[in-house]
Design a protein around this motif. Sequence first.
Motif, mmCIF file in Angstrom:
data_model
loop_
_atom_site.group_PDB
_atom_site.id
_atom_site.type_symbol
_atom_site.label_atom_id
_atom_site.label_comp_id
_atom_site.label_asym_id
_atom_site.label_seq_id
_atom_site.Cartn_x
_atom_site.Cartn_y
_atom_site.Cartn_z
ATOM 1 N N GLY A 149 -49.192 74.112 94.045
ATOM 2 C CA GLY A 149 -49.279 72.968 94.962
ATOM 3 C C GLY A 149 -50.308 71.922 94.606
ATOM 4 O O GLY A 149 -50.072 70.716 94.776
ATOM 5 N N LYS A 150 -51.467 72.359 94.101
ATOM 6 C CA LYS A 150 -52.570 71.407 93.878
ATOM 7 C C LYS A 150 -52.144 70.259 92.951
ATOM 8 O O LYS A 150 -52.331 69.082 93.278
ATOM 9 C CB LYS A 150 -53.778 72.148 93.298
ATOM 10 C CG LYS A 150 -54.989 71.251 93.141
ATOM 11 C CD LYS A 150 -56.197 72.000 92.604
ATOM 12 C CE LYS A 150 -57.325 71.031 92.311
ATOM 13 N NZ LYS A 150 -58.496 71.694 91.738
ATOM 14 N N VAL A 151 -51.539 70.602 91.819
ATOM 15 C CA VAL A 151 -51.125 69.569 90.859
ATOM 16 C C VAL A 151 -49.975 68.732 91.429
ATOM 17 O O VAL A 151 -49.892 67.523 91.182
ATOM 18 C CB VAL A 151 -50.742 70.207 89.505
ATOM 19 C CG1 VAL A 151 -50.220 69.164 88.529
ATOM 20 C CG2 VAL A 151 -51.947 70.924 88.903
ATOM 21 N N PHE A 152 -49.093 69.360 92.231
ATOM 22 C CA PHE A 152 -47.990 68.639 92.889
ATOM 23 C C PHE A 152 -48.543 67.500 93.748
ATOM 24 O O PHE A 152 -48.072 66.358 93.671
ATOM 25 C CB PHE A 152 -47.184 69.623 93.748
ATOM 26 C CG PHE A 152 -46.191 68.979 94.690
ATOM 27 C CD1 PHE A 152 -45.066 68.333 94.198
ATOM 28 C CD2 PHE A 152 -46.370 69.038 96.065
ATOM 29 C CE1 PHE A 152 -44.140 67.746 95.063
ATOM 30 C CE2 PHE A 152 -45.458 68.458 96.938
ATOM 31 C CZ PHE A 152 -44.335 67.812 96.432
ATOM 32 N N PHE A 153 -49.578 67.788 94.551
ATOM 33 C CA PHE A 153 -50.144 66.750 95.432
ATOM 34 C C PHE A 153 -50.890 65.685 94.635
ATOM 35 O O PHE A 153 -50.916 64.523 95.035
ATOM 36 C CB PHE A 153 -51.068 67.384 96.481
ATOM 37 C CG PHE A 153 -50.326 68.238 97.477
ATOM 38 C CD1 PHE A 153 -49.371 67.677 98.314
ATOM 39 C CD2 PHE A 153 -50.539 69.607 97.551
ATOM 40 C CE1 PHE A 153 -48.650 68.453 99.208
ATOM 41 C CE2 PHE A 153 -49.832 70.401 98.442
ATOM 42 C CZ PHE A 153 -48.883 69.819 99.271
ATOM 43 N N MET A 154 -51.458 66.079 93.505
ATOM 44 C CA MET A 154 -52.144 65.087 92.658
ATOM 45 C C MET A 154 -51.136 64.172 91.966
ATOM 46 O O MET A 154 -51.353 62.961 91.868
ATOM 47 C CB MET A 154 -53.015 65.810 91.614
ATOM 48 C CG MET A 154 -54.270 66.453 92.213
ATOM 49 S SD MET A 154 -55.037 67.684 91.130
ATOM 50 C CE MET A 154 -55.742 66.625 89.878
ATOM 51 N N GLU A 155 -50.008 64.734 91.526
ATOM 52 C CA GLU A 155 -49.027 63.936 90.768
ATOM 53 C C GLU A 155 -48.132 63.094 91.679
ATOM 54 O O GLU A 155 -47.937 61.917 91.442
ATOM 55 C CB GLU A 155 -48.176 64.862 89.885
ATOM 56 C CG GLU A 155 -48.962 65.384 88.686
ATOM 57 C CD GLU A 155 -48.079 66.061 87.652
ATOM 58 O OE1 GLU A 155 -46.837 65.992 87.779
ATOM 59 O OE2 GLU A 155 -48.631 66.672 86.735
ATOM 60 N N LYS A 156 -47.572 63.728 92.725
ATOM 61 C CA LYS A 156 -46.612 62.983 93.565
ATOM 62 C C LYS A 156 -47.309 62.055 94.554
ATOM 63 O O LYS A 156 -46.870 60.918 94.770
ATOM 64 C CB LYS A 156 -45.698 63.949 94.331
ATOM 65 C CG LYS A 156 -44.695 63.176 95.202
ATOM 66 C CD LYS A 156 -43.600 64.010 95.811
ATOM 67 C CE LYS A 156 -42.694 63.132 96.666
ATOM 68 N NZ LYS A 156 -41.556 63.834 97.258
ATOM 69 N N PHE A 157 -48.400 62.543 95.173
ATOM 70 C CA PHE A 157 -49.030 61.759 96.243
ATOM 71 C C PHE A 157 -50.352 61.117 95.810
ATOM 72 O O PHE A 157 -51.049 60.523 96.624
ATOM 73 C CB PHE A 157 -49.249 62.649 97.477
ATOM 74 C CG PHE A 157 -47.968 63.157 98.081
ATOM 75 C CD1 PHE A 157 -47.220 62.363 98.937
ATOM 76 C CD2 PHE A 157 -47.495 64.426 97.789
ATOM 77 C CE1 PHE A 157 -46.030 62.819 99.494
ATOM 78 C CE2 PHE A 157 -46.302 64.903 98.336
ATOM 79 C CZ PHE A 157 -45.564 64.087 99.183
ATOM 80 N N LYS A 158 -50.695 61.275 94.507
ATOM 81 C CA LYS A 158 -51.897 60.645 93.919
ATOM 82 C C LYS A 158 -53.179 61.045 94.661
ATOM 83 O O LYS A 158 -54.069 60.225 94.868
ATOM 84 C CB LYS A 158 -51.745 59.108 93.909
ATOM 85 C CG LYS A 158 -50.492 58.604 93.191
ATOM 86 C CD LYS A 158 -50.541 58.890 91.691
ATOM 87 C CE LYS A 158 -49.302 58.418 90.961
ATOM 88 N NZ LYS A 158 -48.246 59.413 90.831
ATOM 89 N N PHE A 159 -53.261 62.308 95.067
ATOM 90 C CA PHE A 159 -54.471 62.812 95.721
ATOM 91 C C PHE A 159 -55.543 63.077 94.660
ATOM 92 O O PHE A 159 -55.228 63.400 93.516
ATOM 93 C CB PHE A 159 -54.183 64.123 96.464
ATOM 94 C CG PHE A 159 -53.594 63.945 97.841
ATOM 95 C CD1 PHE A 159 -52.773 62.861 98.133
ATOM 96 C CD2 PHE A 159 -53.852 64.861 98.848
ATOM 97 C CE1 PHE A 159 -52.224 62.696 99.398
ATOM 98 C CE2 PHE A 159 -53.302 64.709 100.118
ATOM 99 C CZ PHE A 159 -52.493 63.623 100.391
ATOM 100 N N SER A 160 -56.813 63.008 95.071
ATOM 101 C CA SER A 160 -57.896 63.436 94.179
ATOM 102 C C SER A 160 -57.865 64.966 94.103
ATOM 103 O O SER A 160 -57.233 65.626 94.934
ATOM 104 C CB SER A 160 -59.253 62.986 94.732
ATOM 105 O OG SER A 160 -59.535 63.719 95.926
ATOM 106 N N SER A 161 -58.585 65.515 93.125
ATOM 107 C CA SER A 161 -58.600 66.975 92.958
ATOM 108 C C SER A 161 -59.078 67.685 94.229
ATOM 109 O O SER A 161 -58.489 68.664 94.674
ATOM 110 C CB SER A 161 -59.503 67.341 91.775
ATOM 111 O OG SER A 161 -59.585 68.734 91.638
ATOM 112 N N GLN A 162 -60.149 67.153 94.836
ATOM 113 C CA GLN A 162 -60.723 67.780 96.044
ATOM 114 C C GLN A 162 -59.767 67.680 97.227
ATOM 115 O O GLN A 162 -59.577 68.638 97.974
ATOM 116 C CB GLN A 162 -62.071 67.108 96.373
ATOM 117 C CG GLN A 162 -63.052 67.983 97.146
ATOM 118 C CD GLN A 162 -63.442 69.261 96.430
ATOM 119 O OE1 GLN A 162 -63.664 69.254 95.232
ATOM 120 N NE2 GLN A 162 -63.496 70.380 97.136
ATOM 121 N N ALA A 163 -59.136 66.489 97.390
ATOM 122 C CA ALA A 163 -58.190 66.289 98.507
ATOM 123 C C ALA A 163 -56.947 67.166 98.319
ATOM 124 O O ALA A 163 -56.409 67.721 99.294
ATOM 125 C CB ALA A 163 -57.782 64.821 98.592
#
Length: 468
Positions: free
Chosen positions: A290-304
């Motif tokens: 999930g972590k990388v999914f949220f960073m790639e699709k939703f452009k979240f920072s690593s912490q978020a």
Amino acid sequence: MEEEEDESRALLAGGPAEAAGGAGAAPGTAGVLAALCDPSRLAHRLLVLLLMCFLGFGSYFCYDNPAALQTQIQRDMQVNTTKFMFLYAWYSWPNVVLCFFGGFLIDRVFGIRWGTIIFSCLVCIGQVVFALGGLFNAFWLMEFGRFVFGTGGESLAVAQNTYAVSWFKGKELNLVFGLQLSMARIGSTVNMNLMGWLYSQMEASLGSAGHTTLGVTLMIGGITCILSLLCALALGYLDQRAERILHKEQGKTGEVIKLTDVKDFSLPLWLIFIICVCYYVAVFPFIGLGKVFFMEKFKFSSQAASAINSVVYIISAPLSPVFGLLVDKTGKNIIWVLCAVAITLVSHMLLAFTLWNPWIAMCLLGVSYSLLACALWPMVAYVVPEHQLGTAYGFMQSIQNLGLAVVAIIAGLILDTRGYLFLEVFFIACVSMSLLSVVFLYLVNRARGGNLNYSAKQREEMKLSHTE
């Protein structure tokens, strides 16, 4: 023998300090200490409960270490997603078999105390080997570490439950199980939000990123496993002491595993197994990636991304005991399971096909995941005779682990070749299969006049009619 009687008498009189007139200690303090030291008192049982909750903290914290450090592991160890997901598959493989033998080992071979200590040691050794794999830049060693970690992790959960039954038979047991589950979820949440930060701190102090930084970070994370081992040792001592003072029996799982019972399993039970596997394979592997999914699709920072990926566990911690109570009071298990699976399906569809704020979908997933656990697992007891319960639960955990191991590898393959949209469609297909099985279970149960969807009141009436 006289020593035991003296110790027992001193405790029941309010402890040695009080018996001596409280010399050198305030009477209030002496009273508290006496209550903490007396196995028949609530204060002592609360101390035991605290140790029980922390017993599983380390293994749940370290289980999702790969999810919290996915980017770092793939970069530092130079592996693709398929190889990365093998870290989860290797955890599950030993438990396809061990689910049948964990209870047997605790009851017949090691006993609850030594069993708990041995399983805690395996968790510690597995985490250390996993970290050494990072330090020596050997991914095969990391995989072997996860395998050893897996041999201890699930069996330690069985031991934890056995201690709970041994110390809290009767009224408090459901609450104790709920608190243990909450503590496990807190362990997972702390891991998700701490390990990425810890890695960046190690990177700053060591001067560069790389496999050494990864290994050191994982080794520090392993301190939580040592905490759990210390709890196992303390529990073993207190349990032995209580047995001596109260002539209390050593806890047993009560599981009787007979593989021949499998041929007698009913259609509703097989449907419960299918619901279980198809549901959980769409939750745990998703959180693992999930972590990388949220960073790639939703452009979240690593912490978020770490924060949103842990929200399922954050919600589950307080809600599990609440939903447990709700299902106990209302009954209607199939309806609750149907609601949980349907909400999970909506959650995955929102993540796959919309750009809505993913917090909405993840909060829905957290609520449905908590509700399903409270409604699905107790249903087994309604469709299986008591002497087959051990086999049924063992089989359910076994095929759940088989499903998780296989789907972890499939999920990695899909992600490497097709991307996140195809992966989400695959998870939607799994949850849809689970939903169809729930509907089929409802129809089969209704046609057979089964008790799976009874209200709490109907169950009470049925129990009374059986006792008359």
